[in-house]
Design an enzyme around this catalytic site. Sequence first.
Site, PDB file in Angstrom:
ATOM      1  N   ARG A  34       0.818  -1.223   0.000  1.00 20.01           N
ATOM      2  CA  ARG A  34       0.000   0.000   0.000  1.00 20.01           C
ATOM      3  C   ARG A  34       0.849   1.269   0.000  1.00 20.01           C
ATOM      4  O   ARG A  34       0.324   2.365  -0.160  1.00 20.01           O
ATOM      5  CB  ARG A  34      -0.977  -0.020   1.189  1.00 20.01           C
ATOM      6  CG  ARG A  34      -1.995   1.093   1.158  1.00 20.01           C
ATOM      7  CD  ARG A  34      -3.103   0.925   2.194  1.00 20.01           C
ATOM      8  NE  ARG A  34      -2.620   0.466   3.477  1.00 20.01           N
ATOM      9  CZ  ARG A  34      -1.947   1.221   4.360  1.00 20.01           C
ATOM     10  NH1 ARG A  34      -1.704   2.482   4.086  1.00 20.01           N
ATOM     11  NH2 ARG A  34      -1.519   0.716   5.504  1.00 20.01           N
ATOM     12  N   TYR A  89     -15.333  11.446 -18.662  1.00 20.40           N
ATOM     13  CA  TYR A  89     -15.712  10.072 -18.334  1.00 20.40           C
ATOM     14  C   TYR A  89     -16.802  10.066 -17.243  1.00 20.40           C
ATOM     15  O   TYR A  89     -16.698  10.789 -16.248  1.00 20.40           O
ATOM     16  CB  TYR A  89     -14.458   9.323 -17.854  1.00 20.40           C
ATOM     17  CG  TYR A  89     -14.719   7.908 -17.438  1.00 20.40           C
ATOM     18  CD1 TYR A  89     -15.026   6.929 -18.383  1.00 20.40           C
ATOM     19  CD2 TYR A  89     -14.667   7.537 -16.105  1.00 20.40           C
ATOM     20  CE1 TYR A  89     -15.271   5.627 -17.995  1.00 20.40           C
ATOM     21  CE2 TYR A  89     -14.910   6.231 -15.712  1.00 20.40           C
ATOM     22  CZ  TYR A  89     -15.217   5.281 -16.658  1.00 20.40           C
ATOM     23  OH  TYR A  89     -15.466   3.986 -16.287  1.00 20.40           O
ATOM     24  N   LYS A 108      -7.427   0.253 -19.954  1.00 23.17           N
ATOM     25  CA  LYS A 108      -7.662   0.436 -21.373  1.00 23.17           C
ATOM     26  C   LYS A 108      -6.385   0.108 -22.174  1.00 23.17           C
ATOM     27  O   LYS A 108      -5.971  -1.017 -22.184  1.00 23.17           O
ATOM     28  CB  LYS A 108      -8.180   1.851 -21.622  1.00 23.17           C
ATOM     29  CG  LYS A 108      -9.305   2.272 -20.647  1.00 23.17           C
ATOM     30  CD  LYS A 108     -10.567   1.438 -20.762  1.00 23.17           C
ATOM     31  CE  LYS A 108     -11.511   1.602 -19.572  1.00 23.17           C
ATOM     32  NZ  LYS A 108     -11.899   2.964 -19.248  1.00 23.17           N
ATOM     33  N   ASP A 151      -6.842  13.545 -18.145  1.00 24.78           N
ATOM     34  CA  ASP A 151      -7.068  12.114 -18.295  1.00 24.78           C
ATOM     35  C   ASP A 151      -6.666  11.771 -19.736  1.00 24.78           C
ATOM     36  O   ASP A 151      -7.341  12.156 -20.683  1.00 24.78           O
ATOM     37  CB  ASP A 151      -8.548  11.803 -18.028  1.00 24.78           C
ATOM     38  CG  ASP A 151      -8.880  10.319 -18.137  1.00 24.78           C
ATOM     39  OD1 ASP A 151      -8.166   9.605 -18.877  1.00 24.78           O
ATOM     40  OD2 ASP A 151      -9.854   9.881 -17.505  1.00 24.78           O
TER      41      ASP A 151
HETATM   42  C1  LIG Z   1     -12.311   3.636 -18.106  1.00 24.20           C
HETATM   43  C2  LIG Z   1     -11.966   5.043 -17.929  1.00 24.20           C
HETATM   44  C3  LIG Z   1     -11.735   5.582 -16.646  1.00 24.20           C
HETATM   45  C4  LIG Z   1     -11.908   4.784 -15.378  1.00 24.20           C
HETATM   46  O1  LIG Z   1     -10.998   3.746 -15.288  1.00 24.20           O
HETATM   47  P1  LIG Z   1     -11.268   2.400 -14.458  1.00 24.20           P
HETATM   48  O2  LIG Z   1     -10.029   1.623 -14.698  1.00 24.20           O
HETATM   49  O3  LIG Z   1     -12.520   1.777 -14.992  1.00 24.20           O
HETATM   50  O4  LIG Z   1     -11.440   2.808 -13.028  1.00 24.20           O
HETATM   51  C5  LIG Z   1     -11.361   6.913 -16.570  1.00 24.20           C
HETATM   52  N1  LIG Z   1     -11.250   7.677 -17.667  1.00 24.20           N
HETATM   53  C6  LIG Z   1     -11.468   7.207 -18.903  1.00 24.20           C
HETATM   54  C7  LIG Z   1     -11.317   8.110 -20.074  1.00 24.20           C
HETATM   55  C8  LIG Z   1     -11.843   5.876 -19.078  1.00 24.20           C
HETATM   56  O5  LIG Z   1     -12.093   5.406 -20.309  1.00 24.20           O
END
Ligand SMILES: *Cc1c(COP(=O)(O)O)cnc(C)c1O
Length: 385
Positions: free
Chosen positions: A48, A102, A199, A174
């Site tokens: 952690r 998102y 992703k 992001d």
């Molecule tokens: C999927 C996604 C998230 C969240 O990610 P998780 O791994 O599902 O928590 C945040 N931003 C974007 C653009 C995403 O596609």
Amino acid sequence: MKNKKLGINTICTHVGETPDLQFKGAVSPMYMSSSYEFMDVDVKRYPRYFNTPNQEYLAKKIAALEHAEAAMIFGSGMAAISTVLFAFLKAGDHVVVQNDIYGGTRNLIEKHFEDYNIAFTFTKDLEISSFKACIQPNTKLIYIETPSNPLLKLVDIEAVATLAKSENIVSVIDNTFASPIVQNPVDFGIDIVLHSATKYFGGHSDICAGAVATTQEYIDTIWKTGIAFGGSLSDYTVWLLERSMKTLAIRVKAQQRNAKKLAKFLNTHSAVEKVYYPGLKSHENHELAKKQMKGYGAMLSFELKENIDAALFLKALQLIKPSMSLAGIESTMLLPSKTSHSLLTAEAREEQGIKDGLIRFSVGIESKTDLIEDIEQALKQVLHA
Ligand SMILES: *Cc1c(COP(=O)(O)O)cnc(C)c1O
């Protein structure tokens, strides 16, 4: 070897390998220990604390890919996003948030920030003037996400970074949709880069993880919140993520090549009303895409002609999977109106330009001709239905 001089595939393959000092194996050993020696050591390690050997070394790869000093790996994209936001926002602060973000991030802000007395404003649109108009004396952070989901609209990264700097505000992006292969926000002056590693980093639709890349100073701040929130990732999954990331650049580039061809194919198809892809000249932000992206990514969206039932079309596909999530090596399609944007009213969706028949297409690495044939046969089925 200095990271700066290394090519992208060398970074993906080698930077951040965990050393195997004992057996000199070719790949990183997996250190599953959750308990480490505390006496006579430089680093007190604990899962952690985000500093087990596999976590520490893979973070170097992510930092190198994002042209950042340091990085941290999290148990999910949302763990990374929530930890970063709560690390920099305190009671009484205000945050400016891009309108199109998102759904999970939007939910975190809209449903939880009031409980902590953190104020927020969503921008009217994605123009830099709209970001400027939202800034208040207590604004501490600007949050963007480009290309946006699902319409692939772009925000001028450099303009936002410059605005934030001039106002002493932390800028956060992001970068999930683009990946560091396509877009490096740090080069345009952004402070903090976030990823859902679920992703493109994972890329095989079998890992849930997140990451942040920024300066060492900001990582120290994020770390203090991170150890309290406890969103670390299991070393087993960290190891799998490293394995996946070795092919990140070749995967994303192959997906991007396919996306460009599929966008062109769809754009001239008589059954297709409109295609949203930053690589098309018709895209409203095509020039900006050329400036801030290397290629145009592997995500696109399209609308079928109004007389065609998009849900039936998705059901008629044989190769492309109608699946949630995105960025895997397999092609997937989904209806934002039935998934990511289903909680909005039809009017709110309409306002954002998201028609009920809009299809988001995450393009994979399959042979381009097979993808095209699959779309053709599915269209034939629904046109004759
Ligand atoms: C999927 C996604 C998230 C969240 O990610 P998780 O791994 O599902 O928590 C945040 N931003 C974007 C653009 C995403 O596609």
